[in-house]
Design an enzyme around this catalytic site. Structure first.
Site, PDB file in Angstrom:
ATOM      1  N   GLY A  47     -15.487  37.080 -24.711  1.00  0.00           N
ATOM      2  CA  GLY A  47     -14.360  37.053 -24.176  1.00  0.00           C
ATOM      3  C   GLY A  47     -13.847  35.437 -24.252  1.00  0.00           C
TER       4      GLY A  47
ATOM      5  N   THR B  87     -18.925  47.106 -25.126  1.00  0.00           N
ATOM      6  CA  THR B  87     -17.668  47.325 -24.695  1.00  0.00           C
ATOM      7  C   THR B  87     -16.534  48.175 -25.886  1.00  0.00           C
ATOM      8  OG1 THR B  87     -17.142  45.254 -23.921  1.00  0.00           O
ATOM      9  CG2 THR B  87     -15.117  45.952 -24.988  1.00  0.00           C
TER      10      THR B  87
HETATM   11  N1  ASP Z   1     -14.984  40.922 -24.841  1.00  0.00           N
HETATM   12  C1  ASP Z   1     -15.623  41.483 -23.404  1.00  0.00           C
HETATM   13  C2  ASP Z   1     -15.323  40.171 -22.590  1.00  0.00           C
HETATM   14  O1  ASP Z   1     -15.798  39.414 -22.784  1.00  0.00           O
HETATM   15  C3  ASP Z   1     -17.107  41.749 -23.726  1.00  0.00           C
HETATM   16  C4  ASP Z   1     -17.338  42.451 -24.898  1.00  0.00           C
HETATM   17  O2  ASP Z   1     -16.710  42.858 -25.851  1.00  0.00           O
HETATM   18  O3  ASP Z   1     -18.683  42.922 -24.884  1.00  0.00           O
HETATM   19  O4  ASP Z   1     -15.316  40.801 -21.171  1.00  0.00           O
END
Ligand code: ASP
Length: 296
Positions: free
Chosen positions: A213, A159
């Site tokens: 998340g 991300t």
């Molecule tokens: N935080 C993001 C989610 O849970 C994923 C990530 O940060 O890689 O959608």
């Protein structure tokens, strides 16, 4: 003036090309700050470069959900007036961060696909290409191999996010993601949730998170960390929040700047691809300060 970007935290080593792209993103964003532009515009520009690259889990490279559709999340916040914009599950638009900006300038704060597409369509934002055969085949392999979401979390996340401090003393934060690999259609992570994935307030600081998340949301990580910045350095505040997250079986990486321009990059995972740029130069690395499980 300072800009920090990240390309995800996880236990898989980031590719060299990801680190190169982070440098490019830093230079593009910093050019805006150097000409007296706002932290918000620098954050948008640097995230847009990463979304366009197709090599991160955001924009053109966003993960496919279990049904083969890319639904993208992004958010933005600026620290002077606490204005914020966020989009959830956006389909068919290449730059969710630009959609988040349009939402910020509308009477709304958060829109899901249907409303966000209407706003993005009116402004003729670039379309997102359909997933190619390779991505669909990859999704098929993941579905066969991984039985649980927990196993998928062990992968490298990728991300993207950014925080910045501009010459006017204003802070901003942003994030953009395709969520986790092969996730249930409709699942929402922390990235578009203000106070969880990002937060910015000139009286405290700017924070952008990446990682699992679900646990980041439960702790409202970005807001809780911002509150600690009132009495602690970014290093101490980030370490405190990440220890609390580890107790919830969470994993995350965080980029933080406080109102004085002090900053940190901290993660619980083995790697966090990130970098920063200020008047002294640019630094991009595959890992920064790690908070170990043993320390909680
Ligand atoms: N935080 C993001 C989610 O849970 C994923 C990530 O940060 O890689 O959608």
């Amino acid at each position: 003036m300072l800009l920090i970007v990240h390309g995800g935290a996880g236990n898989r080593k980031p590719a060299k090309k990801a680190l190169r792209k982070l440098s490019e993103s830093l230079l593009s964003g910093y050019a805006i700050l150097s000409y007296g532009g706002t932290a918000l515009d620098a954050v948008i520009e640097s995230i847009k470069v990463l979304e366009d690259s197709g090599i991160f889990n955001a924009g053109a490279g966003g993960n496919l959900q279990l049904d083969g559709v890319r639904r993208l999340d992004a958010s933005l916040m600026e620290g002077r007036h606490l204005k914020t914009g966020s989009v959830i599950g956006l389909e068919g638009i290449r730059n969710p961060v630009v959609a988040a900006r349009l939402i910020m300038d509308s009477p709304h704060v958060m829109l899901t696909n249907i409303g966000a597409r209407r706003i993005a369509g009116a402004k003729k934002l670039d379309p997102l290409p359909e997933p190619d055969r390779r991505s669909l085949e990859k999704l098929g392999r993941i579905k066969k191999k991984e039985k649980s979401i927990a196993a998928i979390y062990e992968q490298y996340f990728s991300t993207v996010g950014a925080v910045a401090l501009d010459i006017h003393g204003d802070l901003a934060a942003g994030a953009s993601t395709g969520g986790i690999k092969a996730m249930l259609p409709g699942r929402v992570g922390d990235s578009p949730i203000i106070g969880a994935g990002i937060y910015a307030d000139n009286s405290m600081g700017a924070v952008s998170c990446t990682g699992k998340g679900e646990s980041i949301i439960r702790l409202a990580l970005a807001k809780e960390l911002s509150m600690s910045l009132k009495s602690m350095s970014p290093d101490k505040a980030a370490a405190l929040s990440l220890r609390r997250l580890l107790r919830l079986q969470g994993d995350a990486g965080i980029i933080v700047i406080n109102k004085k321009g002090q900053f940190t990059v901290v993660h619980t995972t083995e790697y966090m691809a990130a970098g920063y740029i200020n008047k002294k130069g640019t630094m991009v690395k595959e890992s920064f300060k790690r908070i170990h499980k043993a320390s909680i």
